[in-house]
Structures are given as C-alpha cells and as structure tokens.
Design a protein around this motif. Structure first.
Motif, mmCIF file in Angstrom:
data_model
loop_
_atom_site.group_PDB
_atom_site.id
_atom_site.type_symbol
_atom_site.label_atom_id
_atom_site.label_comp_id
_atom_site.label_asym_id
_atom_site.label_seq_id
_atom_site.Cartn_x
_atom_site.Cartn_y
_atom_site.Cartn_z
ATOM 1 N N UNK A 2 0.858 -1.183 0.000
ATOM 2 C CA UNK A 2 0.000 0.000 0.000
ATOM 3 C C UNK A 2 0.898 1.239 0.000
ATOM 4 N N UNK A 3 0.451 2.264 -0.694
ATOM 5 C CA UNK A 3 1.201 3.516 -0.724
ATOM 6 C C UNK A 3 0.275 4.657 -0.355
ATOM 7 N N UNK A 4 0.759 5.521 0.533
ATOM 8 C CA UNK A 4 0.014 6.740 0.823
ATOM 9 C C UNK A 4 0.938 7.931 0.589
ATOM 10 N N UNK A 5 0.346 9.023 0.159
ATOM 11 C CA UNK A 5 1.082 10.268 -0.023
ATOM 12 C C UNK A 5 0.367 11.343 0.781
ATOM 13 N N UNK A 6 1.114 11.989 1.660
ATOM 14 C CA UNK A 6 0.554 13.092 2.437
ATOM 15 C C UNK A 6 0.544 14.334 1.554
ATOM 16 N N UNK A 7 -0.638 14.639 1.028
ATOM 17 C CA UNK A 7 -0.722 15.752 0.085
ATOM 18 C C UNK A 7 -0.569 17.106 0.776
ATOM 19 N N UNK A 12 4.852 18.745 -5.126
ATOM 20 C CA UNK A 12 4.874 18.455 -6.567
ATOM 21 C C UNK A 12 6.263 18.587 -7.172
ATOM 22 N N UNK A 13 7.269 18.171 -6.420
ATOM 23 C CA UNK A 13 8.621 18.214 -6.967
ATOM 24 C C UNK A 13 8.789 17.229 -8.120
ATOM 25 N N UNK A 14 8.127 16.092 -8.022
ATOM 26 C CA UNK A 14 8.148 15.137 -9.126
ATOM 27 C C UNK A 14 9.246 14.097 -9.070
ATOM 28 N N UNK A 15 10.079 14.131 -8.031
ATOM 29 C CA UNK A 15 11.133 13.113 -7.970
ATOM 30 C C UNK A 15 10.553 11.708 -7.942
ATOM 31 N N UNK A 16 9.414 11.552 -7.284
ATOM 32 C CA UNK A 16 8.797 10.220 -7.228
ATOM 33 C C UNK A 16 8.343 9.771 -8.610
ATOM 34 N N UNK A 17 7.910 10.712 -9.429
ATOM 35 C CA UNK A 17 7.459 10.370 -10.789
ATOM 36 C C UNK A 17 8.641 9.860 -11.613
ATOM 37 N N UNK A 18 9.802 10.481 -11.435
ATOM 38 C CA UNK A 18 10.986 10.020 -12.159
ATOM 39 C C UNK A 18 11.460 8.672 -11.629
ATOM 40 N N UNK A 31 -1.393 17.868 -10.550
ATOM 41 C CA UNK A 31 -1.512 17.301 -9.213
ATOM 42 C C UNK A 31 -0.969 15.887 -9.242
ATOM 43 N N UNK A 32 -0.255 15.540 -8.193
ATOM 44 C CA UNK A 32 0.289 14.185 -8.121
ATOM 45 C C UNK A 32 -0.833 13.166 -7.938
ATOM 46 N N UNK A 33 -0.798 12.112 -8.708
ATOM 47 C CA UNK A 33 -1.704 10.979 -8.503
ATOM 48 C C UNK A 33 -0.834 9.726 -8.402
ATOM 49 N N UNK A 34 -1.347 8.713 -7.694
ATOM 50 C CA UNK A 34 -0.535 7.508 -7.530
ATOM 51 C C UNK A 34 -1.426 6.288 -7.382
ATOM 52 N N UNK A 53 11.900 11.534 -2.181
ATOM 53 C CA UNK A 53 10.957 12.638 -1.953
ATOM 54 C C UNK A 53 11.561 13.617 -0.948
ATOM 55 N N UNK A 54 11.756 14.875 -1.341
ATOM 56 C CA UNK A 54 12.447 15.820 -0.460
ATOM 57 C C UNK A 54 11.662 16.185 0.793
ATOM 58 N N UNK A 55 10.359 15.951 0.779
ATOM 59 C CA UNK A 55 9.562 16.306 1.961
ATOM 60 C C UNK A 55 9.038 15.061 2.684
ATOM 61 N N UNK A 56 9.536 13.885 2.275
ATOM 62 C CA UNK A 56 9.162 12.620 2.933
ATOM 63 C C UNK A 56 7.637 12.448 3.020
ATOM 64 N N UNK A 57 6.978 12.711 1.911
ATOM 65 C CA UNK A 57 5.504 12.642 1.902
ATOM 66 C C UNK A 57 4.987 11.224 1.631
#
Ligand code: SF4
Length: 65
Positions: A2-7, A12-18, A31-34, A53-57
């Motif tokens: 399971x993955x959660x993202x604290x919005x 929206x840095x996008x490192x997770x997308x890369x 907006x980030x979606x996952x 993720x730079x903000x540990x979200x």
C-alpha cells in the motif's frame, strides 16, 4: 503493498514520478496521482521514490507476508 502520499506535505517536486513512473504521475492539472495498491514487484521502485521525496511525503507499507 500500500502507498500513501501526504498531500499536505507534497510540493509536486516530481522526484517520485521520475523514480517510479509506474506508480506516480501528474494529472492534467499537475496534481500528483498515484496507485494506492501497486504490484509488490514494484516495491523496490516505491521505496526508491519514498527515499528521494524531499519532503518525505510518501509512505510505503509492504504487504504482510
Ligand atoms: S517527490 Fe514527494 S513532494 Fe515530489 S511529487 Fe512526489 S510525493 Fe510530492
């Protein structure tokens, strides 16, 4: 897994997308979606995305085995 993202934290840095484009992406309004429950085969990528993720979200909960 399971993955959660604290919005409230996500900026929206996008490192997770890369790091894991199979799981994370941006919608038409940038907006980030996952995927909430991606295949366990993507666990390494999910953990990499959480690490960059730079903000540990991102929280990754591996499936119980
Ligand atoms: S890396 Fe973190 S802050 Fe950036 S889009 Fe992903 S969750 Fe949001």
């Amino acid at each position: 897994m399971r993955i959660t993202v604290d919005m409230n934290l996500c900026e929206s840095h996008g490192q997770c997308v890369f790091a894991a484009p199979e799981i994370f992406s941006f919608d038409d309004e940038d907006h980030l979606v996952h995927e909430a429950a991606p295949a366990d085969a993507l666990l390494d990528k999910a953990e990499k995305a959480a690490a960059v993720c730079p903000v540990r979200a991102i929280t990754v909960l591996p499936a119980a085995s």
